[in-house]
Design an enzyme around this catalytic site. Structure first.
Site, PDB file in Angstrom:
ATOM      1  N   ILE A   1       0.975  -1.213   0.038  1.00  0.00           N
ATOM      2  CA  ILE A   1       0.101  -0.091  -0.095  1.00  0.00           C
ATOM      3  C   ILE A   1       0.898   1.158  -0.095  1.00  0.00           C
ATOM      4  CG2 ILE A   1      -1.823   1.306   1.360  1.00  0.00           C
ATOM      5  CD1 ILE A   1      -3.046  -1.466   2.390  1.00  0.00           C
TER       6      ILE A   1
ATOM      7  N   ASP B   1      10.730   2.516   6.801  1.00  0.00           N
ATOM      8  CA  ASP B   1      10.494   1.027   7.092  1.00  0.00           C
ATOM      9  C   ASP B   1      11.614   0.457   7.963  1.00  0.00           C
ATOM     10  OD1 ASP B   1       8.549  -0.761   5.278  1.00  0.00           O
ATOM     11  OD2 ASP B   1       9.979  -1.799   6.290  1.00  0.00           O
TER      12      ASP B   1
ATOM     13  N   ALA C   1      -4.589   4.681   8.405  1.00  0.00           N
ATOM     14  CA  ALA C   1      -5.440   3.597   7.579  1.00  0.00           C
ATOM     15  C   ALA C   1      -4.469   2.052   7.737  1.00  0.00           C
ATOM     16  CB  ALA C   1      -5.404   3.763   6.128  1.00  0.00           C
TER      17      ALA C   1
ATOM     18  N   ASP D   1      -9.138   5.805   9.975  1.00  0.00           N
ATOM     19  CA  ASP D   1     -10.118   4.813   9.371  1.00  0.00           C
ATOM     20  C   ASP D   1     -10.212   3.322  10.440  1.00  0.00           C
ATOM     21  OD1 ASP D   1     -11.621   3.581   7.405  1.00  0.00           O
ATOM     22  OD2 ASP D   1     -10.172   2.304   6.802  1.00  0.00           O
TER      23      ASP D   1
ATOM     24  N   GLU E   1     -13.414  -1.333  17.689  1.00  0.00           N
ATOM     25  CA  GLU E   1     -14.469  -1.029  16.588  1.00  0.00           C
ATOM     26  C   GLU E   1     -15.827  -1.797  16.906  1.00  0.00           C
ATOM     27  OE1 GLU E   1     -12.810  -1.796  12.927  1.00  0.00           O
ATOM     28  OE2 GLU E   1     -11.207  -0.494  13.327  1.00  0.00           O
TER      29      GLU E   1
ATOM     30  N   HIS F   1     -13.630   1.977   9.013  1.00  0.00           N
ATOM     31  CA  HIS F   1     -12.526   0.933   8.649  1.00  0.00           C
ATOM     32  C   HIS F   1     -12.969   0.362   7.109  1.00  0.00           C
ATOM     33  CE1 HIS F   1      -9.943  -2.423  10.083  1.00  0.00           C
ATOM     34  NE2 HIS F   1      -9.804  -2.391   8.695  1.00  0.00           N
TER      35      HIS F   1
ATOM     36  N   GLY G   1     -11.035   1.531   4.279  1.00  0.00           N
ATOM     37  CA  GLY G   1      -9.894   1.653   3.374  1.00  0.00           C
ATOM     38  C   GLY G   1     -10.134   0.757   2.199  1.00  0.00           C
ATOM     39  N   GLY G   2     -10.292  -0.520   2.372  1.00  0.00           N
ATOM     40  CA  GLY G   2     -10.396  -1.375   1.217  1.00  0.00           C
ATOM     41  C   GLY G   2     -11.877  -1.928   0.688  1.00  0.00           C
TER      42      GLY G   2
END
Length: 409
Positions: A162, A181, A238, A264, A269, A292, A294-295
């Site tokens: 992503i 990273d 996200a 997100d 949740e 939630h 995002g996808g």
């Protein structure tokens, strides 16, 4: 645990949380029709009851497959996460029970990247706050604290599928991209890897998180990290809700150190759309809150349904475990005119020799053999001459350290 391969119409699938119909269509095309699909998630006790007799279960993000659930599933042979994350599954427990877990790590990357980029633009222009005020009858026509994203620096924390795709999209708008990273990555385009997270926070106008949920990322962003960001910078998460200390984010927003945020994912949740969403971030005008999603585009969900369902079918048909997140990965050819033995065992010395000895002593001729191990589990796949697969099944299952054994005809 020993089992003979079943006719496809006797293999049961349970799909929860509104998995896209493409999964059912894909399984149907592969010859599987015993499929139950539910729109919501189930609590632990309900899930244990529902999984009785089920061979494959598919979930999204809300259903929790705990060790108790996995241990109680008498027929379960594989788990599918119809999403990127797998933190809703006790992966070590699944592995110990010889159950591979599959996911869809790439199918929704574009959807998440597009949402993040859109939120970055909206926040840079101050649109969320202006929109909230307009809903209340206030007219805030002003260019103050409103910027183009062209020329701004996007800081990407986590340069995986992503983060790297977002990097390319952001550069096409004229943004500069720095990323952080835990390992050295080959940058795409003109992106640059920051020497440290502190450097990235210090230099970025917008910071976006794309890291997995691990012990190392738990509460990764709190007061210290927000204080290192530029005054007026934008923050986007996200990734996973546990990565951010929400109260510290609220404090950074209310003090106006941060210029806005888009969130997100949350530490807790709702289990379904009928439950109330609670968060300290509610009511802050310059914050975009999304549930939630995002996808959650039709394209992403369709692709995810196909990807995970294909992995189910391949594992059921011939034992292929490629891309399993918790299990030895073995890519297998078709087994025409032969029987295939799938033997999962504890990863200790001597098991392969014992398997070979059992087959030899029972006059079973081996035509192909594959072995792979992962941590505490070994996975041996043995092809034998047609008609000989059932000869030694009980003896193979009785070998010390065997977790489960299955024969495919």
């Amino acid at each position: 645990m020993a089992s003979m391969s079943l006719e496809k119409n006797r293999i049961k699938f349970l799909l929860l949380e509104g998995v896209h119909p493409s999964a059912i269509a894909t399984l149907n095309s592969a010859g599987y029709n015993e499929i139950e699909a539910l729109s919501g998630s189930l609590d632990e006790d309900s899930l244990i009851e529902k999984l009785k007799g089920v061979h494959f279960v598919g979930v999204r993000s809300r259903t929790q497959l705990t060790e108790r659930v996995i241990a109680s599933a008498d027929k379960l042979i594989a788990i599918g996460c119809f999403c990127i994350g797998t933190n809703q599954v006790d992966l070590p427990a699944a592995r110990r029970h010889g159950i591979p877990v599959f996911n869809a790590p790439y199918s929704n990357t574009r959807s998440v990247a597009e949402l993040v980029l859109a939120e970055a633009i909206m926040l840079a222009r101050g649109v969320p706050e202006k929109s909230m005020k307009a809903h209340r009858g206030e007219w805030q026509k002003s260019a103050a604290k409103s910027w183009e994203v062209r020329g701004k620096t996007l800081g990407v924390v986590g340069y995986g599928s992503i983060g790297s795709q977002l990097s390319v999209l952001a550069e096409s708008l004229g943004m500069k991209v720095k990323f952080h990273d835990v390992v050295t990555k080959l940058p795409l385009g003109n992106a640059e890897q920051a020497d440290s997270l502190e450097e990235l926070l210090r230099e970025s106008d917008i910071v976006t998180l794309h890291v997995p949920e691990t012990a190392a990322t738990q509460d990764m962003f709190g007061a210290a990290q927000f204080s290192q960001m530029k005054s007026g910078a934008i923050f986007i998460n996200a990734a996973r809700g546990t990565v951010v200390v929400i109260d510290d984010l609220v404090a950074a927003l209310k003090s106006q150190h941060l210029g806005g945020a888009a969130i997100d994912v949350f530490p807790v949740e709702p289990r379904s759309n009928s439950e109330t969403f609670e968060s300290p971030l509610r009511g802050i005008d310059n914050v975009i809150l999304t549930p939630h999603v995002g996808g959650s585009t039709q394209e992403a969900q369709e692709n995810i349904g196909i990807e995970v369902a294909l992995k189910f079918a391949k594992y059921s048909d011939n034992g292929t475990t490629t891309s399993a997140v918790n299990f030895p990965e073995v890519a297998l050819p078709e087994h025409h005119n032969s029987h295939r033995i799938l033997h999962v065992h504890k990863n200790v010395p001597g098991v392969l020799a014992a398997i070979t000895d059992v087959l030899s002593s029972n006059g079973v001729n081996i035509t192909g053999q594959y072995l792979q191990t992962a941590e505490d589990i070994g996975y041996v796949v043995v092809d034998v001459e047609h008609g000989q697969g059932s000869k030694a099944l009980d003896k193979l299952s009785s070998i010390e350290h065997t977790v489960r054994c299955r024969v495919l005809f």
